[in-house]
Design an enzyme around this catalytic site. Structure first.
Site, PDB file in Angstrom:
ATOM      1  N   LYS A   1       0.710  -0.951   0.001  1.00  0.00           N
ATOM      2  CA  LYS A   1       0.059   0.075   0.244  1.00  0.00           C
ATOM      3  C   LYS A   1       1.177   0.987  -0.001  1.00  0.00           C
ATOM      4  O   LYS A   1       0.437   1.837  -0.961  1.00  0.00           O
ATOM      5  CB  LYS A   1      -0.597   0.195   0.991  1.00  0.00           C
ATOM      6  CG  LYS A   1      -1.501   1.524   1.730  1.00  0.00           C
ATOM      7  CD  LYS A   1      -2.636   1.246   2.693  1.00  0.00           C
ATOM      8  CE  LYS A   1      -2.108   2.371   4.416  1.00  0.00           C
ATOM      9  NZ  LYS A   1      -1.877   3.180   3.733  1.00  0.00           N
ATOM     10  N   ASN A   2       1.427   1.006   0.580  1.00  0.00           N
ATOM     11  CA  ASN A   2       2.920   2.421   0.965  1.00  0.00           C
ATOM     12  C   ASN A   2       3.868   2.725  -0.552  1.00  0.00           C
ATOM     13  O   ASN A   2       3.928   3.773   0.241  1.00  0.00           O
ATOM     14  CB  ASN A   2       3.473   2.306   2.297  1.00  0.00           C
ATOM     15  CG  ASN A   2       2.488   2.495   3.854  1.00  0.00           C
ATOM     16  OD1 ASN A   2       1.791   2.834   2.998  1.00  0.00           O
ATOM     17  ND2 ASN A   2       3.234   2.051   4.191  1.00  0.00           N
TER      18      ASN A   2
ATOM     19  N   CYS B   1      -6.395   7.688   9.432  1.00  0.00           N
ATOM     20  CA  CYS B   1      -6.494   7.746  10.690  1.00  0.00           C
ATOM     21  C   CYS B   1      -6.295   8.057  11.501  1.00  0.00           C
ATOM     22  O   CYS B   1      -5.228   8.932  11.408  1.00  0.00           O
ATOM     23  CB  CYS B   1      -5.428   6.371  10.761  1.00  0.00           C
ATOM     24  SG  CYS B   1      -5.833   4.735   9.878  1.00  0.00           S
TER      25      CYS B   1
ATOM     26  N   ARG C   1       0.237  15.285  12.668  1.00  0.00           N
ATOM     27  CA  ARG C   1       0.613  14.441  11.105  1.00  0.00           C
ATOM     28  C   ARG C   1       0.906  15.630  10.089  1.00  0.00           C
ATOM     29  O   ARG C   1       0.290  16.204   9.272  1.00  0.00           O
ATOM     30  CB  ARG C   1       0.352  13.370  10.232  1.00  0.00           C
ATOM     31  CG  ARG C   1       0.208  12.272  11.321  1.00  0.00           C
ATOM     32  CD  ARG C   1      -0.531  11.045  10.828  1.00  0.00           C
ATOM     33  NE  ARG C   1       0.491  10.353   9.588  1.00  0.00           N
ATOM     34  CZ  ARG C   1      -0.160   9.098   9.390  1.00  0.00           C
ATOM     35  NH1 ARG C   1      -1.372   9.287   9.206  1.00  0.00           N
ATOM     36  NH2 ARG C   1       0.187   8.818   8.662  1.00  0.00           N
TER      37      ARG C   1
END
Length: 460
Positions: free
Chosen positions: A22-23, A116, A121
Site C-alpha cells: 500500500k505504501n 487514521c 501529522r
C-alpha cells in the site's frame, strides 16, 4: 457495517501470499500524473485506499482500470487540479498529489488530508518545501490552494525525515526546471521504490536509498510498466499473528530485505525465522519471550507495526516494554487490548505489557489493566532500540473467563493488532470498525482462515 469475528486458540499452518505494498503503490499512482500517457502498475492490492486514490484520479480526468491486481492509469485527459473534499478527508495520502499537480497543472487545491487518528501529522514540511521550489501556497481553514508559474529546482533540507514530504518533493522536483538537492530525506524502502519507478519513466535521480537525493528535473517522461513490491507491514502483521497464535507459516513474497528490524525482534522473542528465495518462513512454538523495542524512522522498527507487537507482547512469557517515538496517538489499540485481558500500563510514550496466555474477554472485562490511583505502583522505564533491560509491573489479580469480547478498531494498524490478539484469546472476539482495516488489508480474514484461523467477516 461489517464486523470481524474470531474464535481464538487455533495455530496457523501453511502459506500466505503477501499482497502488494500500500505504501508503495499510492505514491506510484500519484506520480503517474507527472506523465501525459499510460502507466501500468502490477501487484496492486485491492484495498480501500487504492480505490479512494483511483476515485481522485478519475475525478481529475484520468482513466483507471484495475483488472485482477494490475492497474492501468491513462493521464492524457488530466483536466482538473482540485482534489475532491470527501476523498481528501478520507485518506492521508491525498496530500502527496500536491507536488505532481503543481508540476503538471501548475496549480492544486485540496483540503487538509484525513485518515487514521494516530497522532499529529503536520504537513508544514510539505508546504515549506514546495514554497521553496516556487509555489505560492495559501491555507485558509481546511483548504490548501497552491499555484506556480513553474517549479524550479533548489536546495532543500528537511528538519525531519518525513516520508510524505520526501515523496512530494521528489515528484515535484522531477517536473521542475533545473536541479533539486534534497537533504535529510526519508530512506524508507518505499522512497527507493518511487525513485526506481520515476527513473524507469525517464527521470534523472541520484542517491536513491540515501538521505540525499539529487533530481535533474524537466526531463521528458514515457510510458512504463512497473511491479510493486510485497507489503512489509502486512508481512509483519502475519508474522505477529503466528507469534501470538503459534504455528508454521511461509510468508510468500515478503520483502525480507526491508524487514531487518522486525525479523530481529521476532527472533529475540523466540520465533524461528528463515529467509528463503520465495519469502520468509516463520515458526513459533510456545509463548513469545518478552522484549524491548523502540520505533523510529527506517531502518528503525516501523511505527506501523508497533500496535501488532503490543498484541504479541500481551501473550509473551514476561513483561515487555515498547516505546513509540513517531506518533503519540498509536496507543488506542492498547486500551482496547485491555478488554481482552491484556495487562497494560501506558506511561507517556511507553507501554509496559505483562503477558498473559491465553487472553480472554467478555463484554465487561473482569478487571481494568489501565493503572488507576491505588491500583498499581508507578513504573518507569526507558526503552531504547537494542536495550534488553528488564522491566517489572504490578498487575491486579483477576480470573479470565471465556466469552464474547467486543473491541473497536480505531485506526488501520491498531485494528489489525486487535485481530492478532484475538487469535490468542479464549472464546469469541468481535472487532468493529473494520472499515479502518480494509484501508490496508485486502483480505485479512481470508488470508488467516486459509491457514487455520477461525475468522470471518459478517455484516451487521
Amino acid at each position: 457495517m461489517s464486523v470481524i469475528r474470531i474464535r481464538g486458540l487455533h495455530s496457523l499452518e501453511g502459506n500466505i501470499r503477501i499482497q502488494g505494498s500500500k505504501n508503495a503503490v499510492l505514491p506510484l499512482m500519484a506520480a503517474s500524473l507527472l506523465h501525459s500517457g499510460t502507466v501500468t502498475i502490477t501487484n496492486v492490492p485491492r484495498i480501500q485506499d487504492v480505490n479512494c486514490m483511483m476515485g481522485i484520479l478519475e475525478y481529475l480526468g484520468c482513466s483507471c482500470v484495475l483488472e485482477d491486481h494490475s492497474l492501468t492509469i491513462d493521464t492524457r485527459a488530466l483536466s482538473a487540479a482540485r482534489i475532491p473534499d470527501q476523498e481528501a478527508g478520507q485518506m492521508r495520502s491525498s496530500i502527496m498529489l500536491l507536488g505532481p499537480l503543481l508540476g503538471r497543472m501548475r496549480q492544486a487545491v485540496s483540503r487538509h488530508p484525513g485518515g487514521c487518528s494516530i497522532g499529529k501529522r503536520p504537513i508544514d514540511l510539505h508546504l515549506s518545501a514546495l514554497r521553496a521550489m516556487g509555489a505560492d501556497i495559501r491555507v485558509e481553514g481546511e483548504q490548501i490552494t497552491a499555484s506556480t508559474p513553474g517549479l524550479a529546482g533548489t536546495g532543500i533540507r528537511l528538519s525531519f525525515p518525513s516520508v510524505g514530504a520526501t515523496e512530494n518533493v521528489l515528484m515535484a522536483a522531477v517536473a521542475a526546471e533545473g536541479t533539486t538537492v534534497l537533504e535529510g530525506a526519508a530512506v524508507e524502502p518505499e522512497i527507493e521504490v518511487l525513485c526506481r519507478f520515476l527513473r524507469e519513466m525517464g527521470a534523472q535521480i541520484e542517491g536513491a536509498g540515501t538521505d540525499t537525493l539529487v533530481v535533474h528535473g524537466g526531463v521528458p517522461l514515457h510510458d512504463v510498466t512497473f511491479a510493486a513490491p510485497g507489503d512489509r507491514i502486512v508481512a509483519g502483521t502475519y508474522l505477529g499473528a503466528v507469534m501470538a497464535a503459534g504455528g508454521d507459516l511461509l510468508l510468500a513474497g515478503a520483502p525480507a530485505g526491508h524487514m531487518e528490524q522486525v525479523l530481529a525482534v521476532a527472533a529475540r522473542a523466540g520465533c524461528q525465522v528463515e529467509i528463503l528465495p520465495e519469502g520468509v518462513h516463520v515458526r513459533m512454538e510456545g509463548r513469545p519471550k518478552p522484549f524491548v523495542l523502540s520505533t523510529g524512522p527506517y531502518p528503525g522498527f516501523p511505527t506501523d507495526l508497533q500496535s501488532v507487537m503490543v498484541a504479541v507482547a500481551a501473550v509473551a512469557d514476561g513483561t515487555s516494554a515498547i516505546r513509540e517515538t513517531v506518533f503519540e496517538g498509536r496507543f488506542a489499540s492498547a486500551k482496547e487490548l485491555q478488554k481482552l485481558g491484556g495487562h497494560i500500563i501506558i506511561k507517556d510514550r511507553t507501554v509496559l505489557v505483562e503477558g498473559a496466555c491465553p487472553l480472554a474477554g467478555k463484554e465487561e472485562a473482569p478487571r481494568e489493566a489501565q493503572a488507576k490511583a491505588g491500583d498499581r505502583q508507578e513504573v518507569e522505564v526507558q526503552a531504547k532500540a537494542g536495550d534488553r533491560q528488564e522491566v517489572e509491573a504490578q498487575a491486579k489479580a483477576g480470573d479470565q473467563q471465556g466469552g464474547v469480547a467486543q473491541v473497536e478498531a480505531r485506526d488501520l494498524r491498531g485494528g489489525a493488532a486487535l485481530v492478532v490478539a484475538a487469535l490468542a484469546a479464549k472464546g469469541e472476539t468481535v472487532v468493529t470498525g473494520c472499515e479502518h482495516i480494509s484501508r490496508g488489508y485486502e483480505d485479512i480474514c481470508g488470508d488467516l482462515a486459509a491457514v487455520g484461523a477461525e475468522i470471518w467477516m459478517e455484516r451487521e
